[in-house]
Scaffold this motif. Structure first.
Motif, PDB file in Angstrom:
ATOM      1  N   LEU A   1     -10.260  43.908  48.962  1.00 23.27           N
ATOM      2  CA  LEU A   1      -9.951  45.151  49.661  1.00 23.27           C
ATOM      3  C   LEU A   1     -10.763  46.308  49.083  1.00 23.27           C
ATOM      4  CD1 LEU A   1      -6.085  44.738  49.876  1.00 23.27           C
ATOM      5  CD2 LEU A   1      -7.713  44.561  51.766  1.00 23.27           C
ATOM      6  N   GLU A   2     -11.401  47.059  49.954  1.00 22.02           N
ATOM      7  CA  GLU A   2     -12.168  48.231  49.555  1.00 22.02           C
ATOM      8  C   GLU A   2     -11.621  49.460  50.259  1.00 22.02           C
ATOM      9  OE1 GLU A   2     -16.572  46.748  48.786  1.00 22.02           O
ATOM     10  OE2 GLU A   2     -15.730  45.787  50.560  1.00 22.02           O
ATOM     11  N   LYS A   3     -11.934  50.635  49.734  1.00 25.12           N
ATOM     12  CA  LYS A   3     -11.283  51.881  50.167  1.00 25.12           C
ATOM     13  C   LYS A   3     -11.358  52.120  51.669  1.00 25.12           C
ATOM     14  CE  LYS A   3     -11.570  54.408  45.808  1.00 25.12           C
ATOM     15  NZ  LYS A   3     -12.132  55.594  45.099  1.00 25.12           N
ATOM     16  N   ASN A   4     -12.493  51.826  52.285  1.00 21.62           N
ATOM     17  CA  ASN A   4     -12.675  52.154  53.701  1.00 21.62           C
ATOM     18  C   ASN A   4     -12.273  51.032  54.652  1.00 21.62           C
ATOM     19  OD1 ASN A   4     -13.735  54.713  53.035  1.00 21.62           O
ATOM     20  ND2 ASN A   4     -15.769  53.839  52.704  1.00 21.62           N
ATOM     21  N   ASP A   5     -11.762  49.934  54.109  1.00 19.49           N
ATOM     22  CA  ASP A   5     -11.331  48.824  54.964  1.00 19.49           C
ATOM     23  C   ASP A   5     -10.081  49.209  55.759  1.00 19.49           C
ATOM     24  OD1 ASP A   5     -13.348  47.197  54.093  1.00 19.49           O
ATOM     25  OD2 ASP A   5     -12.137  46.164  52.590  1.00 19.49           O
ATOM     26  N   LYS A   6     -10.155  49.074  57.065  1.00 24.44           N
ATOM     27  CA  LYS A   6      -8.984  49.353  57.903  1.00 24.44           C
ATOM     28  C   LYS A   6      -8.331  48.020  58.258  1.00 24.44           C
ATOM     29  CE  LYS A   6     -10.922  53.657  59.702  1.00 24.44           C
ATOM     30  NZ  LYS A   6     -11.394  54.406  60.895  1.00 24.44           N
ATOM     31  N   LEU A   7      -7.613  47.496  57.282  1.00 22.39           N
ATOM     32  CA  LEU A   7      -6.975  46.199  57.451  1.00 22.39           C
ATOM     33  C   LEU A   7      -5.480  46.304  57.200  1.00 22.39           C
ATOM     34  CD1 LEU A   7      -9.548  43.916  55.592  1.00 22.39           C
ATOM     35  CD2 LEU A   7      -9.079  43.910  58.041  1.00 22.39           C
ATOM     36  N   HIS A   8      -4.739  45.520  57.943  1.00 16.38           N
ATOM     37  CA  HIS A   8      -3.301  45.420  57.693  1.00 16.38           C
ATOM     38  C   HIS A   8      -3.080  44.338  56.640  1.00 16.38           C
ATOM     39  CE1 HIS A   8      -1.901  48.055  60.977  1.00 16.38           C
ATOM     40  NE2 HIS A   8      -3.020  47.656  61.565  1.00 16.38           N
ATOM     41  N   LYS A   9      -2.090  44.571  55.788  1.00 18.61           N
ATOM     42  CA  LYS A   9      -1.861  43.682  54.636  1.00 18.61           C
ATOM     43  C   LYS A   9      -0.413  43.213  54.585  1.00 18.61           C
ATOM     44  CE  LYS A   9      -3.285  47.157  52.136  1.00 18.61           C
ATOM     45  NZ  LYS A   9      -3.954  47.983  53.159  1.00 18.61           N
ATOM     46  N   ILE A  10      -0.239  41.937  54.287  1.00 19.63           N
ATOM     47  CA  ILE A  10       1.080  41.393  53.957  1.00 19.63           C
ATOM     48  C   ILE A  10       0.916  40.625  52.653  1.00 19.63           C
ATOM     49  CG2 ILE A  10       2.974  39.880  54.640  1.00 19.63           C
ATOM     50  CD1 ILE A  10       2.112  40.220  57.553  1.00 19.63           C
ATOM     51  N   PHE A  11       1.610  41.051  51.598  1.00 19.86           N
ATOM     52  CA  PHE A  11       1.511  40.375  50.306  1.00 19.86           C
ATOM     53  C   PHE A  11       2.380  39.124  50.306  1.00 19.86           C
ATOM     54  CE2 PHE A  11       0.747  44.822  48.412  1.00 19.86           C
ATOM     55  CZ  PHE A  11      -0.612  44.719  48.697  1.00 19.86           C
ATOM     56  N   LEU A  12       1.807  38.027  49.842  1.00 19.28           N
ATOM     57  CA  LEU A  12       2.571  36.778  49.780  1.00 19.28           C
ATOM     58  C   LEU A  12       3.595  36.838  48.654  1.00 19.28           C
ATOM     59  CD1 LEU A  12      -0.043  33.894  50.255  1.00 19.28           C
ATOM     60  CD2 LEU A  12       0.995  35.396  51.961  1.00 19.28           C
TER      61      LEU A  12
END
Length: 295
Positions: A237-248
């Motif tokens: 993950l980098e600062k400008n990444d527009k990604l949704h995250k779900i932590f396992l």
């Protein structure tokens, strides 16, 4: 024979080709051929025979190559001890590093360390984790940087802990995951096992895998373009990444953590450059995560 001859023998043996060896050594082919002939005269032996596919070393030639390799290693160790016996930190630091860590973290670390210790040079090899561990066992590197759990009999220090994360370009519900397209990538078998075990604990059907790419960075690019989701450590993950995250998390609700560790032999801490780099790595990541939490 001197250091130049040792390097010549080692390079010709590795390449099995006079032309390629001359290019790597930055000398002309006639000069290299002449020096090899002088070595043969000095020891009254035949080093190798030329064939269609290159050169084949004789038994005597291979013995001399082994001697050259041992002498280069001894000289390197002597130089390291001499350079690190005083207060000045200098020398060539040999690192073997996990590819993912090398891609996302290593350039910034080496730049910062070099600003502090400008007389330290770096020799870096990157590879999968098992390659890194083997290079440390073979003493080909001073320090190894590996990800995940690996058996190591000497010093092992954790420098980062990451979540393993489901990444997607749009928000998805965890229960819908079996019906979504997954992008797989080549990675360490230990990480694959962790992800597979998590999946089996939560779902009764296998994932729908529509892509299998070479590395996690390619997988992330596919995810950014809406082609599916992937499961990866949060280092990607980098600062400008527009990604949704779900932590396992495991069945008890605890987050599943993926660790990065440094491996080295304790006796190498006598070398100032090794000692300083180990301390620098520990401090660097403490400050890095403090700044991340502030942002």
């Amino acid at each position: 024979m001197d250091k130049k001859d040792w390097l010549i023998l080692q390079t010709v043996y590795a390449e099995k080709n006079i032309t390629k060896a001359a290019e790597l050594l930055y000398i002309s082919q006639p000069t290299l051929t002449y020096r090899l002939q002088q070595i043969e005269k000095e020891f009254d032996i035949k080093l190798f025979y030329r064939g269609r596919r290159g050169v084949d070393f004789t038994e005597q030639g291979e013995l001399l190559v082994k001697y050259a390799k041992d002498m280069l290693k001894q000289q390197q160790e002597m130089e390291e001890l001499l350079w690190n016996s005083g207060n000045e930190v200098r020398g060539t630091l040999r690192l073997s590093v996990s590819r993912t860590f090398a891609f996302y973290r290593l350039p910034q670390i080496l730049k910062a360390f070099n600003e502090k210790f400008p007389k330290v040079e770096f020799h870096v090899n990157t590879g999968v984790n098992i390659d890194v561990v083997q290079s440390i066992y073979k003493q080909e590197a001073h320090i190894g940087i590996v990800r995940g759990d690996h058996s190591w009999p000497s010093k092992k220090i954790t420098i980062t802990e990451e979540n393993i994360t489901i990444l997607s370009s749009e928000e998805i519900d965890l229960t819908d995951l079996p019906s979504k397209r997954r992008i797989s990538y080549k990675t360490d078998p230990t990480l694959e096992m962790v992800i597979d075990n998590w999946w089996k604990e939560h779902f009764s059907t296998p994932p729908i895998s529509n892509m299998n790419v070479d590395n996690v960075e390619i997988a992330k690019r596919m995810v950014l373009n809406g082609l599916g989701y992937c499961i990866a450590p949060s280092i990607v993950l980098e600062k400008n990444d527009k990604l949704h995250k779900i932590f396992l998390s495991d069945t008890t609700g605890s987050p599943i953590i993926w660790k990065t560790r440094i491996l080295y032999r304790e006796e190498l801490m006598e070398l100032a450059m090794v000692r300083e780099f180990v301390h620098f790595l520990q401090e660097y990541h403490c400050h890095y995560f403090e700044n991340e939490s502030l942002n």
